[in-house]
Scaffold this motif. Structure first.
Motif, mmCIF file in Angstrom:
data_model
loop_
_atom_site.group_PDB
_atom_site.id
_atom_site.type_symbol
_atom_site.label_atom_id
_atom_site.label_comp_id
_atom_site.label_asym_id
_atom_site.label_seq_id
_atom_site.Cartn_x
_atom_site.Cartn_y
_atom_site.Cartn_z
ATOM 1 N N THR A 1 -53.709 68.734 -57.974
ATOM 2 C CA THR A 1 -53.262 69.889 -57.953
ATOM 3 C C THR A 1 -52.329 69.937 -56.783
ATOM 4 O O THR A 1 -52.183 68.855 -55.759
ATOM 5 N N LYS A 2 -51.721 70.967 -56.341
ATOM 6 C CA LYS A 2 -50.793 71.236 -55.250
ATOM 7 C C LYS A 2 -51.584 71.021 -54.141
ATOM 8 O O LYS A 2 -51.126 70.415 -52.833
ATOM 9 N N THR A 3 -52.813 71.640 -53.976
ATOM 10 C CA THR A 3 -53.708 71.673 -52.845
ATOM 11 C C THR A 3 -54.021 69.987 -52.474
ATOM 12 O O THR A 3 -53.899 69.680 -51.261
ATOM 13 N N ASP A 4 -54.448 69.211 -53.556
ATOM 14 C CA ASP A 4 -54.352 67.696 -53.331
ATOM 15 C C ASP A 4 -53.197 67.183 -52.412
ATOM 16 O O ASP A 4 -53.327 66.436 -51.493
ATOM 17 N N LEU A 5 -52.118 67.490 -52.942
ATOM 18 C CA LEU A 5 -50.869 67.047 -52.384
ATOM 19 C C LEU A 5 -50.822 67.463 -50.874
ATOM 20 O O LEU A 5 -50.352 66.375 -49.967
ATOM 21 N N LEU A 6 -50.889 68.698 -50.578
ATOM 22 C CA LEU A 6 -51.071 69.043 -49.356
ATOM 23 C C LEU A 6 -51.958 68.356 -48.476
ATOM 24 O O LEU A 6 -51.574 68.149 -47.281
ATOM 25 N N ILE A 7 -53.092 68.128 -48.969
ATOM 26 C CA ILE A 7 -54.049 67.326 -48.172
ATOM 27 C C ILE A 7 -53.542 65.994 -47.884
ATOM 28 O O ILE A 7 -53.745 65.422 -46.732
ATOM 29 N N ALA A 8 -53.068 65.419 -48.922
ATOM 30 C CA ALA A 8 -52.550 64.030 -48.695
ATOM 31 C C ALA A 8 -51.486 64.085 -47.662
ATOM 32 O O ALA A 8 -51.318 63.043 -46.683
ATOM 33 N N TYR A 9 -50.671 64.965 -47.707
ATOM 34 C CA TYR A 9 -49.261 65.099 -46.918
ATOM 35 C C TYR A 9 -50.318 65.142 -45.475
ATOM 36 O O TYR A 9 -49.550 64.665 -44.555
ATOM 37 N N VAL A 10 -51.062 66.096 -45.387
ATOM 38 C CA VAL A 10 -51.538 66.471 -43.704
ATOM 39 C C VAL A 10 -52.370 64.954 -43.303
ATOM 40 O O VAL A 10 -52.124 64.679 -42.210
ATOM 41 N N GLN A 11 -52.893 64.498 -44.207
ATOM 42 C CA GLN A 11 -53.634 62.966 -44.074
ATOM 43 C C GLN A 11 -52.587 61.908 -43.407
ATOM 44 O O GLN A 11 -52.665 61.381 -42.359
ATOM 45 N N ARG A 12 -51.557 62.001 -44.221
ATOM 46 C CA ARG A 12 -50.393 60.861 -43.811
ATOM 47 C C ARG A 12 -49.631 61.347 -42.463
ATOM 48 O O ARG A 12 -49.420 60.404 -41.744
ATOM 49 N N THR A 13 -49.399 62.695 -42.467
ATOM 50 C CA THR A 13 -48.652 63.153 -41.296
ATOM 51 C C THR A 13 -49.473 62.877 -40.135
ATOM 52 O O THR A 13 -49.139 62.392 -39.054
ATOM 53 N N HIS A 14 -50.828 63.314 -39.919
ATOM 54 C CA HIS A 14 -51.778 62.845 -39.095
ATOM 55 C C HIS A 14 -51.787 61.543 -38.794
ATOM 56 O O HIS A 14 -51.750 61.266 -37.419
ATOM 57 N N LYS A 15 -51.783 60.685 -39.431
ATOM 58 C CA LYS A 15 -51.963 59.052 -39.141
ATOM 59 C C LYS A 15 -50.467 58.702 -38.585
ATOM 60 O O LYS A 15 -50.666 57.968 -37.542
ATOM 61 N N LEU A 16 -49.578 59.041 -39.131
ATOM 62 C CA LEU A 16 -48.100 58.681 -38.629
ATOM 63 C C LEU A 16 -47.726 59.352 -37.179
ATOM 64 O O LEU A 16 -47.532 58.676 -36.063
ATOM 65 N N TRP A 17 -48.562 60.869 -36.972
ATOM 66 C CA TRP A 17 -48.255 61.283 -35.875
ATOM 67 C C TRP A 17 -49.046 60.463 -34.651
ATOM 68 O O TRP A 17 -48.498 60.394 -33.640
ATOM 69 N N PHE A 18 -50.182 60.426 -34.877
ATOM 70 C CA PHE A 18 -50.998 59.704 -33.871
ATOM 71 C C PHE A 18 -50.748 58.044 -33.644
ATOM 72 O O PHE A 18 -50.869 57.613 -32.267
ATOM 73 N N THR A 19 -50.233 57.483 -34.524
ATOM 74 C CA THR A 19 -49.635 56.068 -34.444
ATOM 75 C C THR A 19 -48.588 56.414 -33.395
ATOM 76 O O THR A 19 -48.552 55.386 -32.473
ATOM 77 N N ARG A 20 -47.713 57.161 -33.707
ATOM 78 C CA ARG A 20 -46.560 57.384 -32.761
ATOM 79 C C ARG A 20 -46.908 57.625 -31.234
ATOM 80 O O ARG A 20 -46.496 57.207 -30.207
ATOM 81 N N LEU A 21 -47.844 58.571 -30.996
ATOM 82 C CA LEU A 21 -48.519 59.248 -30.110
ATOM 83 C C LEU A 21 -49.053 58.045 -29.249
ATOM 84 O O LEU A 21 -49.028 57.860 -28.016
ATOM 85 N N GLU A 22 -49.952 57.566 -29.862
ATOM 86 C CA GLU A 22 -50.652 56.445 -29.110
ATOM 87 C C GLU A 22 -49.765 55.313 -28.530
ATOM 88 O O GLU A 22 -49.788 54.697 -27.647
#
Length: 187
Positions: free
Chosen positions: A50-71
Motif C-alpha cells: 500500500t501507499k502507507t507501507d511505502l510511507l512507513i518505509a520512507y520514514v524509517q529510512r529517512t530516520h536512519k539516514l537523519w540520525f546517522t548524519r546527526l550522530e
C-alpha cells in the motif's frame, strides 16, 4: 553489491522521498512514483502493498539516514557542551540543504498522521529518538544546572523543533541560531 530487489526498493524510496518532501504525501500518486522511478507497477507492489507501507518505509529510512548524519556531526566535537550546540548547527545545515522546507517527519505527520496507527507510531519513534539523543548529550555535559537534565533536554528539544518550524516559515536560519544562543546560556 546490492541485490536487484534492493536496487528497486532504493529507486522507489529515493523517488518517494523526493516527491513526498517536495509535493507532500497526499499530492504524490503511486503512478507518479512508478513513472519517475522507472519501474514496473508490479515491482512497486511486490515491495510495498500500500501507499502507507511505502510511507512507513520512507520514514524509517529517512530516520536512519537523519540520525546517522546527526550522530556523525556530533561525534566530530569533543566538548560535551559543544556537542549540544552542534545540534543547532547541524539542523541549520540540513534546513539550508532542504531550502527551509521544514522537518520531513512533521510534514509527513501533518498529512498522514491519523490515517494509520503504524505510521503514527513510526513518526513518534523518530521524535522519541531525538529526545533521547538530546537527553544523553545533556546527561554527559556538565551544564550549569539551572534546570534538571530532564528539563534542559526538553527545553533543547522544544527550542530545536520550534526553531525548525519557524525557519521553514521565514526561509532562513535566524531562529535556529537564536535558539542555539539561548541554549548556550543555559549550558
Amino acid at each position: 553489491m546490492k541485490q536487484r530487489g534492493q536496487v528497486v526498493v532504493d529507486k522507489i524510496l529515493d523517488t518517494a522521498e523526493r516527491l513526498f518532501y517536495l509535493q507532500g504525501y497526499s499530492n504524490t500518486g503511486i503512478n507518479q512514483i512508478i513513472e519517475e522511478s522507472d519501474i514496473a507497477k508490479a515491482s512497486l507492489y511486490k515491495h510495498f502493498e500500500t501507499k502507507t507501507d511505502l510511507l512507513i518505509a520512507y520514514v524509517q529510512r529517512t530516520h536512519k539516514l537523519w540520525f546517522t548524519r546527526l550522530e556523525a556531526a556530533v561525534n566530530k566535537v569533543a566538548d560535551p557542551k559543544q556537542k549540544i550546540l552542534t545540534l543547532f548547527d547541524h539542523h541549520t545545515k540540513r534546513q539550508e540543504i532542504r531550502k527551509f522546507g521544514g522537518c520531513p517527519f512533521i510534514k509527513a505527520n501533518d498529512e498522514a498522521g491519523i490515517d494509520d496507527p503504524r505510521f503514527l507510531e513510526e513518526i513518534q519513534a523518530t521524535k522519541i529518538h531525538s529526545k533521547e539523543f538530546i537527553k544523553s548529550l545533556v546527561e554527559n555535559s556538565v551544564h550549569k544546572k539551572f534546570l534538571s537534565d530532564e528539563e534542559l533536554a526538553e527545553t533543547i528539544y522544544v527550542m530545536l523543533e520550534g526553531s525548525i518550524v519557524t525557519a521553514s516559515v521565514f526561509k532562513n536560519s535566524d531562529e535556529i541560531q537564536s535558539a542555539k544562543k539561548i541554549i548556550e546560556k543555559l549550558i
